[in-house]
Design a protein around this motif. Sequence first.
Motif, mmCIF file in Angstrom:
data_model
loop_
_atom_site.group_PDB
_atom_site.id
_atom_site.type_symbol
_atom_site.label_atom_id
_atom_site.label_comp_id
_atom_site.label_asym_id
_atom_site.label_seq_id
_atom_site.Cartn_x
_atom_site.Cartn_y
_atom_site.Cartn_z
ATOM 1 N N SER A 1 0.851 -1.187 0.000
ATOM 2 C CA SER A 1 0.000 0.000 0.000
ATOM 3 C C SER A 1 0.889 1.239 0.000
ATOM 4 N N THR A 2 0.264 2.352 -0.315
ATOM 5 C CA THR A 2 1.035 3.599 -0.388
ATOM 6 C C THR A 2 0.722 4.471 0.821
ATOM 7 N N ALA A 3 1.746 5.042 1.381
ATOM 8 C CA ALA A 3 1.589 5.898 2.551
ATOM 9 C C ALA A 3 2.284 7.235 2.307
ATOM 10 N N GLY B 1 -2.263 6.906 5.544
ATOM 11 C CA GLY B 1 -2.595 6.276 4.274
ATOM 12 C C GLY B 1 -2.655 7.297 3.152
ATOM 13 N N GLU B 2 -2.520 6.798 1.941
ATOM 14 C CA GLU B 2 -2.442 7.692 0.773
ATOM 15 C C GLU B 2 -3.648 8.624 0.673
ATOM 16 N N ARG B 3 -4.845 8.105 0.998
ATOM 17 C CA ARG B 3 -6.059 8.911 0.841
ATOM 18 C C ARG B 3 -6.362 9.786 2.047
ATOM 19 N N VAL C 1 5.941 3.345 -0.693
ATOM 20 C CA VAL C 1 5.216 2.095 -0.890
ATOM 21 C C VAL C 1 5.617 1.176 0.257
ATOM 22 N N VAL C 2 4.615 0.710 0.978
ATOM 23 C CA VAL C 2 4.874 -0.083 2.177
ATOM 24 C C VAL C 2 4.381 -1.504 1.953
ATOM 25 N N CYS D 1 3.159 0.155 12.626
ATOM 26 C CA CYS D 1 4.463 0.776 12.389
ATOM 27 C C CYS D 1 5.178 0.013 11.278
ATOM 28 N N PHE D 2 5.923 0.742 10.482
ATOM 29 C CA PHE D 2 6.728 0.062 9.467
ATOM 30 C C PHE D 2 8.134 0.642 9.463
ATOM 31 N N SER D 3 9.029 -0.135 8.894
ATOM 32 C CA SER D 3 10.423 0.295 8.833
ATOM 33 C C SER D 3 10.697 0.978 7.501
#
Lengths: 153, 161
Positions: free
Chosen positions: A4-6, A20-22, A103-104, A126-128
């Motif tokens: 997904s895109t962030a 989130g993208e939106r 992009v995650v 959480c993401f790296s």
Amino acid sequence: MAKSTAWLLHLKDAWRTAVGERELVHLIEEPTLLDIPVTPFYCRQVLIWENQILPVLDLAAWLAGQPLSRAHKLVGVFAYQEHLDAVLSYGAVPLESVPTRRVVDDQDACELPTEPIGWRQVTISCFSDGGHAVPILDLPYIFSGALLSDVMQ
Amino acid sequence: MAELTSMEAASEPALLYAVLTFDGRKLLLPQAEVRSLEPLLDIEPITAEFSDAVGTIAFGGEYWPVYCLDWELALLNEVPNIRRVCVVLSVGEAYLGLLCDQIAPFGSSRPALQPMPACMARSYSPFHALTIHAGEIACVTTAAQLWAFLQSTSDAGAAYG
């Protein structure tokens, strides 16, 4: 693996977060921010956007646990739903710089940063990103008033 | 953020609003709660009963406290030169005076009230809504809300900071 895109948001110093993208709908440079009395130290201002009055929630101040400068050169306007069937609501957060897209991937998930401790209350995951943990903001939570209840306890 | 629903709007105590200006900022109050406008010259010294006020005003055969606030709603002990009028507000069967720089009717149209954003609505805030007036933000309150806030401020033993 789901991707997904962030939007990567720079709050202050090394504090970065994502939505989130939106969820990021608008950026306002040199915003006109108006003070409202008897408000919490991290949410003392509003702005007029699309003929609506939006709260400006200074997440960096909340994470720091103290008031920071109210002069902001950039704010992001974010959309959120309080629940699945709710109409869209909007709120603003001051930013240090223009957000960047990421992009995650599911495999990027990681542990939340331990400091500041407030991250645990305002994030959903959480993401790296390049070795740095990036908490994902829980927008309905921070704008719903739950944050205020937490502070008052 | 939605405007107040028609049901909420119907529960508002009045259709018309007065705009009170403090230090260039605006406060909206139901016009029906504004009972009188008095010159500052008519303000009399404070009494022990109203020690946190800047004076008292005679209205309806009794004396009522007159408060002077800054834009942060902190109680002031001295009246700034810019304050020009004492607005006498009704709170049930009681009254209170509030000093402001200017007062004017909002106009014949009903203001589009937006509820205070939940993330900034402290439980003791005297405001229940915000609105846009002439391109600026106005905070919407009632005399009862203001009175409750002033009492809580006094109970705390110090002006709100």
